[in-house]
Design a protein around this motif. Structure first.
Motif, PDB file in Angstrom:
ATOM      1  N   SER A 135      -4.547 -15.888  -8.408  1.00 59.39           N
ATOM      2  CA  SER A 135      -3.642 -15.309  -9.409  1.00 59.39           C
ATOM      3  C   SER A 135      -2.999 -16.430 -10.227  1.00 59.39           C
ATOM      4  N   ALA A 136      -2.369 -16.071 -11.329  1.00 61.01           N
ATOM      5  CA  ALA A 136      -1.681 -17.061 -12.165  1.00 61.01           C
ATOM      6  C   ALA A 136      -0.614 -17.799 -11.361  1.00 61.01           C
ATOM      7  N   GLU A 137       0.126 -17.040 -10.530  1.00 57.54           N
ATOM      8  CA  GLU A 137       1.203 -17.649  -9.742  1.00 57.54           C
ATOM      9  C   GLU A 137       0.643 -18.639  -8.721  1.00 57.54           C
ATOM     10  N   LEU A 138      -0.432 -18.221  -8.045  1.00 55.75           N
ATOM     11  CA  LEU A 138      -1.028 -19.105  -7.035  1.00 55.75           C
ATOM     12  C   LEU A 138      -1.669 -20.326  -7.702  1.00 55.75           C
ATOM     13  N   SER A 139      -2.312 -20.118  -8.846  1.00 60.73           N
ATOM     14  CA  SER A 139      -2.914 -21.249  -9.562  1.00 60.73           C
ATOM     15  C   SER A 139      -1.858 -22.288  -9.925  1.00 60.73           C
ATOM     16  N   GLN A 140      -0.739 -21.792 -10.401  1.00 63.01           N
ATOM     17  CA  GLN A 140       0.351 -22.688 -10.795  1.00 63.01           C
ATOM     18  C   GLN A 140       0.862 -23.485  -9.594  1.00 63.01           C
ATOM     19  N   ALA A 141       0.984 -22.789  -8.459  1.00 69.06           N
ATOM     20  CA  ALA A 141       1.455 -23.461  -7.242  1.00 69.06           C
ATOM     21  C   ALA A 141       0.432 -24.496  -6.768  1.00 69.06           C
ATOM     22  N   ILE A 142      -0.842 -24.147  -6.865  1.00 69.65           N
ATOM     23  CA  ILE A 142      -1.899 -25.089  -6.458  1.00 69.65           C
ATOM     24  C   ILE A 142      -1.847 -26.337  -7.339  1.00 69.65           C
ATOM     25  N   ASP A 143      -1.705 -26.135  -8.647  1.00 72.54           N
ATOM     26  CA  ASP A 143      -1.620 -27.280  -9.568  1.00 72.54           C
ATOM     27  C   ASP A 143      -0.412 -28.146  -9.214  1.00 72.54           C
ATOM     28  N   GLN A 144       0.705 -27.479  -8.929  1.00 75.17           N
ATOM     29  CA  GLN A 144       1.946 -28.197  -8.638  1.00 75.17           C
ATOM     30  C   GLN A 144       1.832 -29.011  -7.351  1.00 75.17           C
ATOM     31  N   HIS A 145       1.231 -28.431  -6.319  1.00 74.54           N
ATOM     32  CA  HIS A 145       1.241 -29.087  -5.008  1.00 74.54           C
ATOM     33  C   HIS A 145       0.026 -29.972  -4.751  1.00 74.54           C
ATOM     34  N   PHE A 146      -1.104 -29.682  -5.434  1.00 75.74           N
ATOM     35  CA  PHE A 146      -2.328 -30.445  -5.152  1.00 75.74           C
ATOM     36  C   PHE A 146      -2.865 -31.179  -6.381  1.00 75.74           C
ATOM     37  N   GLY A 147      -2.305 -30.913  -7.543  1.00 75.43           N
ATOM     38  CA  GLY A 147      -2.783 -31.572  -8.761  1.00 75.43           C
ATOM     39  C   GLY A 147      -3.730 -30.686  -9.549  1.00 75.43           C
ATOM     40  N   SER A 148      -4.643 -30.020  -8.855  1.00 78.51           N
ATOM     41  CA  SER A 148      -5.574 -29.103  -9.519  1.00 78.51           C
ATOM     42  C   SER A 148      -6.297 -28.298  -8.445  1.00 78.51           C
ATOM     43  N   PHE A 149      -6.963 -27.258  -8.876  1.00 75.09           N
ATOM     44  CA  PHE A 149      -7.739 -26.450  -7.931  1.00 75.09           C
ATOM     45  C   PHE A 149      -8.839 -27.296  -7.283  1.00 75.09           C
ATOM     46  N   ASP A 150      -9.492 -28.143  -8.100  1.00 78.30           N
ATOM     47  CA  ASP A 150     -10.581 -28.965  -7.563  1.00 78.30           C
ATOM     48  C   ASP A 150     -10.084 -29.937  -6.497  1.00 78.30           C
ATOM     49  N   LYS A 151      -8.860 -30.455  -6.694  1.00 82.11           N
ATOM     50  CA  LYS A 151      -8.312 -31.383  -5.693  1.00 82.11           C
ATOM     51  C   LYS A 151      -7.964 -30.644  -4.397  1.00 82.11           C
ATOM     52  N   LEU A 152      -7.405 -29.438  -4.542  1.00 79.21           N
ATOM     53  CA  LEU A 152      -7.147 -28.624  -3.350  1.00 79.21           C
ATOM     54  C   LEU A 152      -8.461 -28.362  -2.623  1.00 79.21           C
TER      55      LEU A 152
END
Ligand code: MN3
Length: 245
Positions: A135-152
């Motif tokens: 979701s948009a909210e989860l994507s934003q949190a992933i970016d915030q905590h891991f830098g990007s989805f690919d990094k997570l």
């Protein structure tokens, strides 16, 4: 009050294995309005029970073959459910007879089997033949905590691939830090049970009692019952119960 409510909702989301960022959500949604997600782990009588799979055995082909899904569910998940029930019954019997000679064995059995049940329940609901994106909210949190989805994804895969022998790679959320976190879990448990919210903790590291009690851990654990803050434990219990409502 609103902080407490936010904490409660956030913790419930963790308990369900459904990770979101409360900070990200705050910008878009009132946290109190978020639905609480609680996995169904028991039947109406309170016994542990495996829900039917949310898809057919062959629904995940070709990524996961039908036979693997069937064996996994019937001969790995379901026996864990039966063993968790057996361990709880054995612990009830131990309490009735005041015979705790096998408590270590059955606590281990319960932690292993119940953690297996919880993680498999989350695993099945985490999978869908349709796939999808955060979701948009989860994507934003992933970016915030891991830098990007690919990094997570890179970290989660490295953690999962690096598990010694059997285990899990896990994405979770810790409400008290408001952070997403990747965990590498050996077996199912290492004596924890996922989603349990601590109410009362007894520190039995030697540093907690050795000066006074030396090797007599039992004296220390008995004595500590004279100084327990049950108001605090009760407040934690009320908060935890709210999350299952
Ligand atoms: Mn499994």
């Amino acid at each position: 009050m609103s902080n407490r409510r936010e904490f409660i909702k956030g913790s419930a989301i963790l308990a369900a294995g459904f990770a979101v960022s409360s900070e990200a959500i705050a910008k878009n949604t009132k946290k109190a309005d978020l639905p609480v997600y609680v996995d169904k782990l028991t039947d109406d009588s309170g016994k542990y029970a495996a829900l039917p799979l949310p898809f057919a055995f062959d629904a995940l082909e070709p990524v996961i073959d039908a036979r693997t899904v069937e064996l996994h569910y019937q001969f790995h998940h379901k026996p864990a459910v039966a063993n968790a029930n057996k361990a709880e019954e054995a612990l009830a019997h131990a309490r009735e007879t005041s015979d705790f000679a096998l408590v270590k064995h059955y606590e281990k059995e319960l932690a292993f089997s119940l953690s297996s049940h919880i993680l498999h329940t989350i695993y099945w609901t985490n999978l869908s033949p349709k796939g999808g994106t955060p979701s948009a909210e989860l994507s934003q949190a992933i970016d915030q905590h891991f830098g990007s989805f690919d990094k997570l994804k890179a970290q989660l895969l490295a953690a999962a691939n690096g598990v010694e022998a059997s285990g899990w790679g896990i994405l979770g959320y810790l409400p008290s830090t408001k952070k997403l976190i990747v965990l590498q879990c050996e077996n199912h448990q290492k004596l924890t049970t996922w989603g349990v919210i601590p109410l009362l903790v007894l520190d039995v590291w030697e540093h907690a009692y050795y000066l006074k009690y030396q090797n007599r851990r039992g004296e220390y654990t008995s004595a500590i019952f004279g100084v327990l803050n049950w108001d605090n434990v009760s407040a934690r219990f009320n908060s935890a119960v709210r999350q299952s409502a």
